[in-house]
Design an enzyme around this catalytic site. Structure first.
Site, PDB file in Angstrom:
ATOM      1  N   CYS A 116       0.808  -1.226   0.000  1.00 36.10           N
ATOM      2  CA  CYS A 116       0.000   0.000   0.000  1.00 36.10           C
ATOM      3  C   CYS A 116       0.844   1.280   0.000  1.00 36.10           C
ATOM      4  CB  CYS A 116      -0.956   0.001   1.187  1.00 36.10           C
ATOM      5  SG  CYS A 116      -1.940  -1.495   1.290  1.00 36.10           S
ATOM      6  N   HIS A 249      -3.242   6.972   2.417  1.00 35.43           N
ATOM      7  CA  HIS A 249      -3.662   5.682   1.847  1.00 35.43           C
ATOM      8  C   HIS A 249      -5.073   5.379   2.342  1.00 35.43           C
ATOM      9  CE1 HIS A 249      -4.091   1.538   0.970  1.00 35.43           C
ATOM     10  NE2 HIS A 249      -3.836   1.120   2.200  1.00 35.43           N
ATOM     11  N   ASN A 279     -10.239  -0.453  -0.057  1.00 33.78           N
ATOM     12  CA  ASN A 279      -8.785  -0.335  -0.013  1.00 33.78           C
ATOM     13  C   ASN A 279      -8.221  -0.929  -1.308  1.00 33.78           C
ATOM     14  OD1 ASN A 279      -6.053  -0.610   0.450  1.00 33.78           O
ATOM     15  ND2 ASN A 279      -6.280  -1.416   2.526  1.00 33.78           N
TER      16      ASN A 279
END
Ligand code: ACO
Length: 322
Positions: A116, A249, A279
């Protein structure tokens, strides 16, 4: 003095949004829309159809970014794709993207695997190439099909992720753009978030699905996101009060809120798009950036703080003038 500036942004989400209720019904999960929204802020995500790969999503996002920058693929001399879900073991998704874009100028192309944090890692690397004078126009992309590595029987993880891509065109400029960057890793935390499988003799050995200790990830993420934000602010001689937009993020609304609070950044100055794409790992920051640019929220001249944290553990941040 050579600076690096973002000259265009783009993004792409595959197919139609899949809401929490539809996801729960499709996989027979013991969960609820209320639980998912309350714990994560996620209401829907996009899932790529079978056969659609990260480089396919990267291609669409890249086309949008190049168009926004007023550039063509022939102008690009560096392609970095941040992904943990590449099309193949090799060649890289970046090489495949180069081929799909029709860039035949021998632009360097490689993937960054920092989960990520991959997009921030990619920005940091491209910035150094451009500032050195060796490259002039870079395409940095985050692209993921995390749906391929989800265990649809594990309600603790499969509701959290989605597929998508985001991209930026970075160009050499005599005007300041990227102001400071930092990236870090601590591999001793590999066990709290991983896909612990491998190819061996043509078969997958180990576990090919994402496994996570959610609470450990949560605590680690909030701490390092605040630390690295302060690091890049300090390096640029700026304070959080000068940041127009925090773009973290997009993992979980509660992690983002906790990070903004630690940095004394008002919630309304924190870009949150996780609600409608879940996500998307390395794609989440450039997706959030592009959506906000196209919506007119982010304006030229504003200061943006981008930051990510992911499996490894890895983390990083970039402070820039848009
Ligand atoms: N629906 C209903 N119940 C669930 C679900 C679900 N989808 N998932 C877990 N539960 C249950 C658990 O089984 C547990 O039940 P039990 O009490 O009977 O054992 C209960 O909910 C509480 O579980 P916890 O794991 O303690 O729940 P928590 O409040 O910590 O929320 C979550 C879980 C959302 C994963 C949280 O820990 C979190 O946000 N962690 C951060 C992880 C993250 O964002 N990861 C993204 C990848 S990492 C990254 O991008 C940096």
């Amino acid at each position: 003095m050579i600076y690096t500036r973002i000259s265009g942004t783009g993004s792409y989400l595959p197919g139609e949004p899949v809401g929490n209720a539809a996801l729960i019904a499709a996989h027979g999960l013991d969960s609820s829309d209320e639980w998912i929204v309350e714990r994560t802020g996620i209401r829907s995500r996009h899932l790529a159809a079978a056969g659609v790969t990260s480089s396919d999503l990267a291609l669409e996002a890249s086309r949008h970014a190049l168009q926004a920058a007023g550039r063509t693929a022939a102008d690009v001399d560096l392609i970095i794709v941040a992904t943990s879900t590449p099309d193949y073991v090799f060649p890289s998704a970046a090489a495949l993207l180069q081929s799909k874009l029709g860039n035949i100028n021998g632009a360097a192309a490689f993937d960054v695997q920092a989960v990520c944090s991959g997009f921030v890692y990619g920005l940091t690397i491209a910035d150094k190439f451009i500032r050195s004078g060796s490259h002039k126009c870079a395409l940095v992309v985050g692209a993921e099909v995390f749906s391929r590595i989800l265990d649809w029987k594990d309600r603790g993880t499969c509701v959290l992720f989605g597929d998508g891509a985001g991209a930026v065109v970075l160009e050499a400029s005599d005007q300041p753009g990227l102001l400071s960057s930092a990236f870090h890793a601590d591999g001793s935390h590999h066990g709290i978030l991983s896909v612990p499988g491998q190819l061996c003799g043509g078969v997958v050995t180990g576990d090919p699905f994402l496994r996570m200790d959610g609470q450990a990830v949560f605590k680690f993420a909030v701490k390092v996101l605040a630390d690295v934000a302060n690091e890049v602010l300090g390096a640029a001689g700026m304070t959080a009060a000068q940041v127009d937009w925090l773009i973290p993020h997009q993992a979980n609304v509660r992690i983002m809120q906790a990070t903004a609070k630690r940095l004394h950044i008002a919630p309304e100055n924190c870009i949150v798009t996780v609600g409608h794409h879940g996500n998307t790992s390395a794609a989440s920051i450039p997706l959030a950036l592009d959506e906000s640019v196209r919506a007119g929220r982010i304006q030229r001249g504003q200061h943006l703080l981008l930051e990510g944290v992911g499996g490894g553990f890895t983390w990083g941040a970039t402070l820039l003038k848009f």
